[in-house]
Design an enzyme around this catalytic site. Structure first.
Site, PDB file in Angstrom:
ATOM      1  N   HIS A   1      -8.630 -30.383 -34.738  1.00  0.00           N
ATOM      2  CA  HIS A   1      -9.538 -29.319 -34.301  1.00  0.00           C
ATOM      3  C   HIS A   1     -10.432 -29.789 -33.149  1.00  0.00           C
ATOM      4  CE1 HIS A   1      -8.110 -26.704 -37.387  1.00  0.00           C
ATOM      5  NE2 HIS A   1      -8.522 -27.486 -38.363  1.00  0.00           N
TER       6      HIS A   1
ATOM      7  N   LYS B   1       0.836  -1.201   0.000  1.00  0.00           N
ATOM      8  CA  LYS B   1       0.000   0.000   0.000  1.00  0.00           C
ATOM      9  C   LYS B   1       0.873   1.254   0.000  1.00  0.00           C
ATOM     10  CE  LYS B   1      -3.607   2.474   2.517  1.00  0.00           C
ATOM     11  NZ  LYS B   1      -4.683   2.407   3.528  1.00  0.00           N
TER      12      LYS B   1
END
Length: 547
Positions: free
Chosen positions: A299, A157
């Site tokens: 595929h 922070k």
């Protein structure tokens, strides 16, 4: 790390000075990798090192002067170590904003020095609760870090004034930046992001573990956090204009759970986005079978599947099912690839002309002999060779839609888990029933609408992805050709129509048995149609949609 752990030190801070005027670094590490490099580097730069417990002892053992946290807090650790760094003299020195005069006046008033660098990593809760050694609920709770996350969050922070480090890979850049007295804002923000991400992933593991300990556990919790770790940046996504990356799921549920994400690549070009999708489809399919099996995928659809005691025969039959689609596809095996099999993979010619050597993007198997690997590496510089572990059952399946995610159980059902109920006049022979089970297991992995024709543990043809089930059936029958006679046909969902539709066309092709879920309002038409043609009809009561 947890206040109960001996490594309750924090990451390193950046600019600012302590009350005494010296620069201070707070270090508390569970993973002490490169600690000597870090400690000595900071000491050489004039930093006063503050630490606790095992971290302090390790630093001292490497010739680094250390101030123990207790000397700053003037308070001993308590509650079996649960409280040691949770003190204003620590957190005040981390959180104070250097550009706020009243913050600095408060520190001076209470004799608190600032920290410029905080270096902390957390107690290995993930490793502890996922280890093979069973731990009690109480032990799990005691391994939850409290002080470590608090220091990390505080430093992150206040990253404008404090450098926070949670990853030993950042030590060199940290030391170089401090030595040059050039710590840019982007570096600070990157370290702060990394710190919050570190704590977030840690908390997600704790949350996941606690949910599983909850009485009356629901598989779908009210909220869900999935920690992902970047494994690689990809050249592009499904198409060249799409950027892409590959992440590994670090959830506890995925620990040692197998799958393509954790596969070892022994050879070949880097994996692409589509490679991962196809390899996953091939591997998931081949792992369904108990006998030695080969699956060929194109595929994401299996275009060839065969099981044989002779794996080379299985491989050739799988390719033969659709050699055109197999070319440039993915080949998967559920047994180790040895030298003999590898040579056949390398040299086998396409059944279409008997001359063209088959080309594949990927070979995936549970293992390879040394000679087998050598032979496959000689097939092509680009051939990707993957070694994978079988997926565990009972996984949670997640899929993204716009603005949300769908979650469901994985489709783990196998033929032995369900009943193939004969609803026609003709009862299938044992071999026909076995063919139906094999076709049903194959169709589970084909995109809907899906039809598979199979016989003697071999896929003969499949139709996939058609919005019209009749078209999928026609594609499958066309690929199977004359071999469809006497074969089994499986459908992933029920047939909405029978006469002059899919069921009758299937019967006219000469198939011996049809397996489908049933559930249509016209099921009786399907039964009557099969009775007319002398075909066995089996209802499974299990649908296998795959979108």
């Amino acid at each position: 790390m947890a206040e109960a752990v001996d490594t309750v030190s924090s990451p390193v801070a950046a600019s600012g000075s302590s009350v005494s005027g010296s620069k201070q670094a707070l270090i508390s590490l569970s993973d002490k990798k490169d600690l000597a490099l870090l400690g000595n580097g900071l000491q050489e730069l004039g930093y006063k090192i503050v630490s606790t417990g095992g971290t302090a002892s390790a630093l001292e053992g490497n010739g680094v002067s250390v101030t123990r946290v207790e000397e700053l807090t003037c308070f001993p650790e308590m509650l079996d170590g649960r409280v040691k760094t949770l003190h204003p003299n620590i957190h005040g020195g981390i959180l104070a904003r250097r550009d706020q005069s009243h913050h600095m006046e408060a520190l001076d008033k209470h004799g608190i020095g600032t920290f410029d660098v905080v270096i902390v990593n957390l107690y290995p809760f993930y490793d502890t609760v996922s280890s093979t050694n069973e731990i009690s609920f109480e032990d799990g709770i005691e391994n939850i870090d409290i002080g470590g996350p608090a220091m990390i969050r505080a430093a992150a922070k206040n990253h404008k004034d404090v450098l926070v480090v949670v990853d030993s890979k950042d030590y060199p850049e940290l030391l170089e930046s401090l030595k040059a007295n050039k710590v840019n804002e982007q570096f600070r923000r990157k370290l702060a992001w990394k710190a919050f991400q570190h704590v977030a992933s840690y908390d997600s593991a704790v949350s996941e573990w606690l949910w599983k300990q909850t009485e009356g556990e629901d598989k779908f919790p009210p909220s869900l956090t999935v920690p992902l770790s970047l494994k690689s940046s990809l050249r592009y996504g499904e198409n060249p204009h799409q950027k892409a990356a590959f992440y590994v799921d670090k959830s506890l549920a995925e620990f040692n759970a197998g799958g393509i994400a954790t596969a070892i690549q022994h050879h070949g070009k880097e994996m692409s986005y589509n490679n991962y999708l196809d390899a996953d489809a091939a591997w998931n399919c081949v792992c369904e079978f108990k006998k030695p099996t080969c699956v060929v995928v194109k595929h994401t659809n299996p275009c060839g599947v065969a099981s044989r005691e002779d794996i080379i025969e299985a491989y050739r039959l799988a390719v033969k099912a659709d050699p055109v689609s197999a070319f440039g596809g993915i080949v998967a095996f559920n047994i180790e690839v040895d030298e003999v099999l590898a040579k056949d993979i390398r040299e086998f010619r396409s059944p279409t002309d008997g001359e063209t050597r088959m080309f594949y993007e990927i070979v995936v198997a549970p293992g390879y002999t040394q000679k087998g690997l050598e032979v496959l590496r000689g097939k092509s510089k680009t051939l990707r060779i993957l070694e994978a572990s079988q997926n565990s059952k009972g996984k949670l399946s997640l899929r993204q839609v716009g603005g949300g995610w769908l979650a469901q159980d994985s489709d783990d059902l196998r033929p032995e888990d369900i009943q193939f109920k004969t609803v026609s006049e003709k009862t299938p022979e044992e071999s026909e029933l076995h063919d139906a089970e094999f076709a049903w297991l194959c169709v589970k992995h084909v995109k809907s609408n899906a039809i598979v024709v199979a016989k003697n543990n071999c896929m003969l043809g499949m139709g996939s992805g058609q919005p019209n089930r009749v078209e999928s059936l026609r594609i499958a029958l066309r690929k199977a050709g004359t071999e469809a006679k006497g074969a089994a046909l499986a459908s992933d969902a029920f047939f909405p129509f029978a006469w002059k539709d899919a069921v009758e066309e299937a019967c006219e092709s000469g198939v011996a048995v049809i397996a489908e879920p049933g559930g249509s309002i016209r099921d009786n038409d399907a039964v009557d149609c099969c009775n007319k043609y002398g075909v066995s009809l089996l209802f499974t009561n299990v649908r296998h949609f795959r979108h």
